[in-house]
Design a protein around this motif. Structure first.
Motif, short mmCIF file in Angstrom:
data_model
loop_
_atom_site.label_atom_id
_atom_site.label_comp_id
_atom_site.label_asym_id
_atom_site.label_seq_id
_atom_site.Cartn_x
_atom_site.Cartn_y
_atom_site.Cartn_z
N UNK A 215 0.82 -1.22 0.00
CA UNK A 215 0.00 0.00 0.00
C UNK A 215 0.85 1.27 0.00
N UNK A 216 2.14 1.14 0.33
CA UNK A 216 3.00 2.33 0.35
C UNK A 216 3.75 2.51 -0.96
N UNK A 217 3.44 1.68 -1.96
CA UNK A 217 4.15 1.80 -3.22
C UNK A 217 3.88 3.16 -3.86
N UNK A 218 4.90 3.67 -4.53
CA UNK A 218 4.74 4.95 -5.20
C UNK A 218 4.36 4.77 -6.65
N UNK A 219 4.44 5.85 -7.40
CA UNK A 219 4.24 5.78 -8.84
C UNK A 219 5.50 5.20 -9.48
N UNK A 220 5.40 4.88 -10.75
CA UNK A 220 6.56 4.35 -11.45
C UNK A 220 7.73 5.32 -11.32
N UNK A 221 8.86 4.81 -10.80
CA UNK A 221 10.03 5.66 -10.57
C UNK A 221 10.80 5.84 -11.88
N UNK A 222 11.06 7.07 -12.24
CA UNK A 222 11.85 7.34 -13.44
C UNK A 222 13.28 6.84 -13.24
N UNK A 223 13.91 6.33 -14.29
CA UNK A 223 15.27 5.80 -14.15
C UNK A 223 16.27 6.91 -13.92
N UNK A 224 17.39 6.60 -13.28
CA UNK A 224 18.44 7.60 -13.12
C UNK A 224 18.94 8.08 -14.48
N UNK A 225 19.35 9.31 -14.53
CA UNK A 225 19.82 9.87 -15.80
C UNK A 225 21.05 9.15 -16.32
N UNK A 226 21.83 8.53 -15.41
CA UNK A 226 23.06 7.84 -15.83
C UNK A 226 22.86 6.33 -15.97
N UNK A 227 21.61 5.87 -16.06
CA UNK A 227 21.38 4.45 -16.32
C UNK A 227 21.95 4.09 -17.68
N UNK A 228 22.86 3.11 -17.75
CA UNK A 228 23.49 2.79 -19.05
C UNK A 228 22.48 2.13 -20.00
N UNK A 229 22.78 2.15 -21.29
CA UNK A 229 21.96 1.38 -22.23
C UNK A 229 22.03 -0.11 -21.90
N UNK A 230 21.01 -0.85 -22.28
CA UNK A 230 21.09 -2.30 -22.16
C UNK A 230 22.24 -2.78 -23.02
N UNK A 231 23.20 -3.45 -22.41
CA UNK A 231 24.41 -3.85 -23.13
C UNK A 231 25.57 -2.90 -22.92
N UNK A 232 25.33 -1.78 -22.21
CA UNK A 232 26.35 -0.79 -21.90
C UNK A 232 27.01 -0.26 -23.17
N UNK A 233 28.33 -0.45 -23.30
CA UNK A 233 29.05 0.13 -24.44
C UNK A 233 28.75 -0.58 -25.76
N UNK A 234 28.11 -1.75 -25.66
CA UNK A 234 27.67 -2.47 -26.86
C UNK A 234 26.16 -2.67 -26.75
N UNK A 235 25.40 -1.62 -27.05
CA UNK A 235 23.94 -1.69 -26.85
C UNK A 235 23.36 -2.95 -27.47
N UNK A 236 22.59 -3.66 -26.63
CA UNK A 236 22.01 -4.93 -27.05
C UNK A 236 20.55 -4.96 -26.61
N UNK A 237 19.68 -4.95 -27.56
CA UNK A 237 18.27 -5.07 -27.24
C UNK A 237 17.51 -5.41 -28.49
N UNK A 238 16.32 -5.91 -28.31
CA UNK A 238 15.49 -6.25 -29.46
C UNK A 238 15.13 -5.02 -30.27
N UNK A 239 15.17 -3.84 -29.63
CA UNK A 239 14.80 -2.61 -30.32
C UNK A 239 15.79 -2.28 -31.44
N UNK A 240 16.97 -2.90 -31.41
CA UNK A 240 17.95 -2.65 -32.46
C UNK A 240 17.41 -3.01 -33.83
#
Length: 476
Positions: free
Chosen positions: A114-139
């Motif tokens: 019951x104390x859950x908040x709204x969806x928390x926005x990610x930190x501005x410095x959250x790396x891409x999935x895969x970091x320096x080698x972006x890896x995701x289905x969105x590619x």
């Protein structure tokens, strides 16, 4: 050992070592669990005072999923209330276990939902999935102007009760000792394939005698296990295992979707179709078709340039309206005429195979983008879901004249989780808190198609202390 004795022993092993687990079912079409607070990907609903987890070096971890324990209505070792949040380092290597625990993964627990908040926005410095080698289905549909994907696809999870069984390598040593099993595999390959080819007289009894004494039971259990897991999944979900016939009827769903004269119903379908066209492989090289003359290559390049212009125009139009906007009759007619007229190669039927392939990608990504919002997900017509249903099955089988090959992409909590390498012994007291499988529907992968696992001791689980959870990622 006679066949009936082998079957009896295998049945005994399945019954003896079966453990109840919690299947985190990814329903298709997407439907939320009762609370709506159990889901994969997206953003966590962390309570006030909770911070987004980071490694010891200060790098934010990626959010993987959250589970509302209230959605699990039967008795189990997990808390009976509150929400568990799972984070992990989804970098290029995906190698866990070489540093501090918190450098790999973190599990946060909010004891009161019951104390859950709204969806928390990610930190501005959250790396891409895969970091320096972006890896995701969105590619597959990303454009140069896009930022790398930092969040996983959001999809509801439905906790269901399911029976699980240990891998063969997790059984007692008398049945499946890892070293013996590995040796048997090498020995069998050598005897059956290599040695007879070179010199059949080299086969010796000493090689055969070193195989496990209980080989028949080992082999039979290995054959029966996938079917047992498929049946357990079917009993838990009420869904039949999908028979994967590879390329048979691959574009039938896309053709039926396009045959529906109300398609495209929303601008999101136009948006992702245009993306798919712009991301295509142009294929104008003489190395791909040496029969093409220079004039033909020039003509094809010009046709591709024109297709780029047309796709860019549709993409730009889709970006100035909300993607949930319903298309007008005129817009639908105009788009359908353009899509039906795309023919990059001579003698193609309409719609062309390229068009059908791009229709599939449009349906796939419209579903992925809206899956986390039940109101938007309900807007998509059944023909869109049917178009790419084959991509979303969690239990599938490919049949051959030799044997049936099963593939499982479901995630679970507790019980015996399938392992890509040596399985945890069946009587190991360590608890599998969560096993997240590679899932083509969600578009994420761990290892090279295996799983990401979170482990906790029985003592810590009973104390509701999730600060020492250990994470592993395995690959084949």
């Amino acid at each position: 050992m006679e066949d009936k004795d082998v079957d009896r022993r295998v049945a005994m092993l399945l019954k003896r070592y079966s453990e109840p687990a919690i299947l985190l079912n990814r329903p298709y079409p997407p439907q939320p669990a009762p609370s709506g607070r159990s889901y994969f990907g997206g953003l966590p609903t962390l309570p006030d005072g909770f911070e987004w987890p980071r490694t010891t070096g200060g790098v934010p971890l990626h959010f993987l999923c959250q589970v509302d324990c209230a959605d699990i209505t039967w008795q189990n070792p997990l808390p009976n209330r509150g929400v568990l949040f799972f984070f992990g380092r989804d970098d290029a290597q995906q190698i866990w276990g070489e540093g501090a625990l918190e450098d790999d993964c973190r599990v946060l627990y909010a004891a009161e939902s019951r104390v859950l908040g709204k969806a928390m926005e990610p930190p501005a410095d959250l790396p891409p999935i895969g970091w320096s080698y972006p890896r995701s289905s969105f590619c597959d549909i990303s454009l140069e102007s896009d930022s790398p994907q930092r969040l996983h696809v959001n999809w509801p999870a439905q906790p269901l009760r399911m029976a699980t069984f240990p891998d063969t390598s997790g059984l007692p040593p008398a049945i499946a000792d890892t070293q013996q099993s590995y040796y048997r595999l090498i020995c069998k390959t050598t005897i059956d394939e290599i040695i007879p080819y070179l010199n059949p007289s080299l086969i010796t009894r000493s090689l055969l005698e070193r195989e496990p004494a209980d080989r028949p039971a080992w082999d039979r259990y290995d054959e029966v296990l996938p079917l047992a897991r498929a049946q357990a999944f079917e009993e838990a979900t009420g869904q039949k295992t999908f028979e994967d016939r590879l390329l048979v009827g691959m574009y039938d769903g896309a053709r039926r979707m396009f045959d529906d004269k109300s398609f495209p119903q929303f601008w999101i379908l136009i948006h992702f179709f245009a993306r798919a066209v712009l991301r295509r492989h142009r294929g104008t090289s003489v190395f791909e078709d040496p029969a093409l003359t220079p004039e033909q290559l020039t003509a094809r390049a010009s046709a591709d340039d024109l297709l780029d212009e047309e796709a860019r125009s549709w993409f730009d139009r889709s970006c100035i309206v909300p993607l949930s906007t319903v298309t007008s009759d005129d817009e639908r007619r105009e788009f359908r005429a353009w899509a039906a007229g795309i023919q990059r190669y001579p003698s193609e039927t309409s719609p062309s195979y390229d068009t059908l392939k791009w229709l599939q990608l449009a349906a796939l990504w419209a579903i992925r983008l809206w899956a986390g919002d039940p109101h938007l997900a309900a807007k998509l017509p059944s023909s869109t879901y049917e178009c790419v249903a084959a991509e979303f099955h969690l239990s599938r089988v490919q049949r051959s004249h030799e044997r049936d090959w099963y593939t499982f992409e479901f995630s679970q909590m507790l019980g015996h989780a399938p392992a890509a390498q040596d399985a945890k012994p069946a009587d190991d007291p360590l608890v599998c808190l969560l096993n997240i499988a590679t899932d083509r529907g969600l578009g994420w992968s761990f290892g090279d198609g295996a799983a990401c696992s979170f482990w906790i001791t029985q003592t810590d689980l009973a104390a509701r202390d999730f600060s020492r959870v250990r994470g592993t990622i395995e690959g084949y």
